[in-house]
Scaffold this motif. Sequence first.
Motif, PDB file in Angstrom:
ATOM      1  N   VAL A 130       0.839  -1.205   0.000  1.00 17.56           N
ATOM      2  CA  VAL A 130       0.000   0.000   0.000  1.00 17.56           C
ATOM      3  C   VAL A 130       0.873   1.255   0.000  1.00 17.56           C
ATOM      4  O   VAL A 130       0.623   2.205  -0.745  1.00 17.56           O
ATOM      5  CB  VAL A 130      -0.969  -0.008   1.208  1.00 17.56           C
ATOM      6  N   ARG A 131       1.929   1.245   0.808  1.00 15.15           N
ATOM      7  CA  ARG A 131       2.819   2.416   0.817  1.00 15.15           C
ATOM      8  C   ARG A 131       3.469   2.599  -0.564  1.00 15.15           C
ATOM      9  O   ARG A 131       3.661   3.724  -1.026  1.00 15.15           O
ATOM     10  CB  ARG A 131       3.889   2.267   1.893  1.00 15.15           C
ATOM     11  N   TYR A 134       1.061   4.371  -2.920  1.00 19.48           N
ATOM     12  CA  TYR A 134       1.010   5.823  -2.694  1.00 19.48           C
ATOM     13  C   TYR A 134       2.280   6.499  -3.193  1.00 19.48           C
ATOM     14  O   TYR A 134       2.224   7.592  -3.761  1.00 19.48           O
ATOM     15  CB  TYR A 134       0.746   6.137  -1.214  1.00 19.48           C
ATOM     16  N   PRO A 139      -3.120   2.902  -8.369  1.00 22.00           N
ATOM     17  CA  PRO A 139      -4.126   2.136  -7.623  1.00 22.00           C
ATOM     18  C   PRO A 139      -3.563   0.790  -7.162  1.00 22.00           C
ATOM     19  O   PRO A 139      -2.624   0.268  -7.768  1.00 22.00           O
ATOM     20  CB  PRO A 139      -5.240   1.926  -8.651  1.00 22.00           C
ATOM     21  N   ILE A 140      -4.151   0.252  -6.085  1.00 17.57           N
ATOM     22  CA  ILE A 140      -3.699  -1.034  -5.567  1.00 17.57           C
ATOM     23  C   ILE A 140      -4.879  -1.929  -5.228  1.00 17.57           C
ATOM     24  O   ILE A 140      -5.912  -1.460  -4.752  1.00 17.57           O
ATOM     25  CB  ILE A 140      -2.816  -0.857  -4.315  1.00 17.57           C
TER      26      ILE A 140
END
Lengths: 250, 326
Positions: A130-131, A134, A139-140
């Motif tokens: 997730v980091r 960003y 998108p993830i």
Amino acid sequence: MTDVLVCIKRVPDTSGQVLLTDDEQSVDARFVGFTVSNHEHAAVELAIRMADATGGTVTLLSVGPADAVEQLRSTLALGCQAAVLVEAEPTGLGPADVAAEIAAVVQDKAFDLVLLGNDAADSGDFQVPVRLAYALDRPIVVGASSVEIADGRLKSFVDGPEGEETYDLPLPAVVSVLEGGVEPRYPSLKGRMAAKKVEIETRTPTREPVGANRVRLTLPPAEPNEVEVLGEGPGTAPAVVDLFERLAVL
Amino acid sequence: MIVTLVELENGSVSEISLETLAFARSLAAEGGGIAIRAVVVGDVDAPDAVAAELGAHGVSEVLQATGDAFSAYGGAAWAAALQAARESTKSVVVTAAGSPRGMEVLAHLAARLDVPFAANVVSFSGLAPFVVTRQVVGGAAQEEMKLDRRPAVLTVAGHSWTAAAVGGDAATWTTFSPEVAEADLVARVVATGTKDSDDSDSLKSARVVVGAGRGAGGPEGFAAVGELAELLHGSLGVSRVVTSLGWRPHHEQVGQTGSRISPELYVPCGISGAIQHWAGCSSSKVIVAINTDAEAPMMTKATYAVVGDMHEVVPAIVEEIRGRKG
Ligand SMILES: Cc1cc2nc3c(=O)[nH]c(=O)nc-3n(C[C@H](O)[C@H](O)[C@H](O)COP(=O)(O)OP(=O)(O)OC[C@H]3O[C@@H](n4cnc5c(N)ncnc54)[C@H](O)[C@@H]3O)c2cc1C
Ligand SMILES: Nc1ncnc2c1ncn2[C@@H]1O[C@H](COP(=O)(O)O)[C@@H](O)[C@H]1O
């Protein structure tokens, strides 16, 4: 054609007993050796399938000690084409640091798709993917059991609380993979030979690490317990059933 | 102020979210009676019932994020809602359950705020500095981690706290519609399949549970354990390896991310007894473990142990019971 980057972490093989180093900062792997987590094996398998289907390539990346070439090499043997090691002292790195180093490689080499594991087997931070998303402004999808590419878009499937969830997003993207959706392959002899020839690119970190906020590691206290061994093998069945009768569960 | 992301399951608060509130109450008490706010995202069928339940578990106010952005699940959108709620309440701690969604949303939140995130917390040992203990190495070790930035962002490991109604009034209910950026809506669920009946209630309340893990060897390896469960009028419970390999459905899973059982008798077969499994079965009265490895944690933690291949031992037990029943 899809060129996929898969991030793998060198972790102690902790299926057996876990010991800690004297400074209480890491798991002592002297007696157990190192491996890569099951989630990452699944991510590698998905990447190879996608690359095969689209005529693309799979590149591996690890952030860690020089010895992580072992894990890169053995994973290359499954059918990946390239590998990068960002060489860094692992105890000084936190999840934000790892994500930043991965991001630097992705930006440099322009990978459309990055696959990672859902969580690392040692630190269990549940956040590097997730980091990374960003850091890359992409998108993830988290915890996917499978992924597909069609018409330049990514379809990703997650075993959600109410049933299988489908995500459909544009590339470039980041996906973290949960084991179970695919059966990882074993290396072939040909794969092993090819892996030996791959030159592993080594890089240095791009920034000072912020660290992991770790105070120390501890082992949970062993709970005293007197187990009664009823016996060995199927011949124990009468003793087990006697016990069930005493417990009045029959 | 503490803000807790709460997940709903079939319209009511999930067990693991209620456990997280037990952790939050303990933290709130240590901090001298800090208020706990709950955030729910998206539609709620019966807000009154949810407000009553959350109030009983120590929540003073529920903030419900509403709007088109939440018509389907998306980690970034949920995090945007939680971020807005945390800003308006000036919360210093944000918690969620150590469930897949709790982990995902809080990782998003921590990345957006550029603060540390502690996953799978089991306890805290001080407020200044705020040090938490969390599970690492698949539960085989613990890490003490300092959360030195605000808000402190953490998830609470399943079954590390016990859900308990402490008898407060119904929480007040406030809706809000946070702005969600386009970029936060790119990755969201576009379709959801259906699950086979998800009845874990009978497992949770079973007097006897027969368990099976990787030792079952494959989807066809559950016949004998199933028969034994039937003869003992019990339920079948499995490890996560078994559900993630797709051998058995998720509602049969026992453990941190499955059901917590407390039967009179638990018979785990071919289950190693990893801490996350133990979290769900440790309140069994009697455990009779069957495993080829006498040193497996389950075998040393059990009340009774049988060393052997479950594919030989379990059928022998089944036969013995049938023989005695005549
Ligand atoms: C965040 C998180 C949450 C988790 N939540 C859960 C959870 O809710 N529930 C859960 O169960 N796990 C959970 N896990 C996974 C957990 O760490 C273990 O990986 C899992 O419980 C192991 O399953 P197992 O015992 O079936 O498999 P293994 O650990 O592989 O053990 C198999 C056992 O079977 C024995 N065996 C093999 N063959 C035979 C045979 N023929 N006869 C008898 N014995 C045999 C072996 O000796 C071994 O002890 C979670 C992990 C994480 C990181
Ligand atoms: N040092 C690392 N090198 C490469 N990949 C990593 C590293 N640390 C974490 N990852 C990736 O991020 C995933 C999740 O890790 P974590 O957030 O640390 O639990 C892992 O499964 C890996 O795919």
